[in-house]
Design a protein around this motif. Structure first.
Motif: not given
Ligand SMILES: O=C(O)CCC(=O)C(=O)O
Ligand SMILES: [Fe+2]
Length: 273
Positions: A202-205, A207-215, A231-236
């Motif tokens: 599995l790949i994810g962003p 861990l520090d990246a803030v994931v949001e819809p591409i503008p 933040k992906y880390m927080e989501y996980m």
């Protein structure tokens, strides 16, 4: 897969240090074997190891590290190529998603699942309904079927073509694509007679990246951005440490969120995925 099988058959004391691991520890070995959770018997042994940016691996069996390193590198390369194709399919530049999620430092995890034959125990399931928290997952199985995906409200058996990977879209792909790709709900059933094994990369962003819809995608959607940034880390951490129903983790970032009843949010398994 052989190295993984060997690991599961090691005596318990050799695996003990990884068996008490917490959800975010880099190597975890676990068993749901014979454990009753909310009335459902989970029937699975698993190994999880963080593979990127750094590979963490149990010391035994001796050939696991080499195999895991090569497997992680090759499957990561393939998923990055798929991500570029997905980016283009959304009308974006091929590198746009990789840039937004800092995929050069992507998080990657390898998971080996072993589902022993359940015999006549019809109540046993392998892994309850969930979606994967990452961007993309590649699944490979020994020749025994059991993976089901939910499509238009119905459970369908996923029969990977022998020798090929099955690709699963994860929660981060749904967020970053502003819902144009949907995270796939899936579960694993067990076979009465044959042991089933699946191996996932599995790949994810980052861990520090803030994931949001591409503008650009949010701007062109009539209803605007469907998800807020996280933040992906927080989501996980949220997904791994809560008793969530199906893909309810996405609800913490959904802008037009459906209202869950109290019963809905409690009627859930602790899914360790
Ligand atoms: O074993 C399978 O087919 C599914 C495993 C899975 O979905 C997971 O480990 O996240
Ligand atoms: Fe999964």
């Amino acid at each position: 897969m052989d190295a993984c099988k060997e690991l599961f058959s090691l005596p318990a004391e050799e695996k003990a240090e990884y068996m008490d691991a917490a959800p975010m520890d880099p190597v975890r070995v676990g068993t749901g074997f014979n454990s009753a959770v909310d009335g459902a018997k989970l029937w699975r042994d698993y190994l999880k190891m963080f593979a990127h940016p750094d590979l963490h691996c149990p010391a035994k069996p001796a050939n696991l590290r080499g195999t895991a390193t090569e497997y992680a590198t090759r499957t990561r390369g393939l998923m990055l190529e798929l991500t570029a194709a997905i980016s283009e399919s959304l009308g974006l530049d091929g590198g746009r998603i990789a840039e937004a999620l800092n995929l050069e430092r992507c998080f990657q995890i390898l998971v080996g699942n072993h589902y022993p034959p359940a015999g006549p125990d019809v109540g046993a399931i392998g892994l309850p309904t969930h979606s994967d928290h990452g961007l993309l997952t590649l699944l490979f199985q020994n020749g025994v079927d059991g993976l089901q995906v939910k499509h238009s409200g119905e459970w369908l058996l996923a029969k990977p073509v022998p020798g090929s990977f099955f690709v699963i879209a994860g929660d981060q792909l749904e967020i970053v694509s502003n819902g144009r790709y949907k995270a796939v709900l899936h579960r694993a059933l067990v076979d009465g007679e044959q042991a089933r094994m699946s191996f996932l990369s599995l790949i994810g962003p980052c861990l520090d990246a803030v994931v949001e819809p591409i503008p650009e995608l949010a701007r062109e959607a009539p209803e605007g951005a469907q998800f807020r940034g996280i933040k992906y880390m927080e989501y996980m951490e949220h997904q791994q440490s809560n008793r969530l129903k199906e893909n309810a983790a996405l609800d913490i970032v959904r802008v037009h969120r459906e209202i869950l009843t109290r019963e809905d949010s409690l009627n859930s398994y602790p899914v360790d995925v």
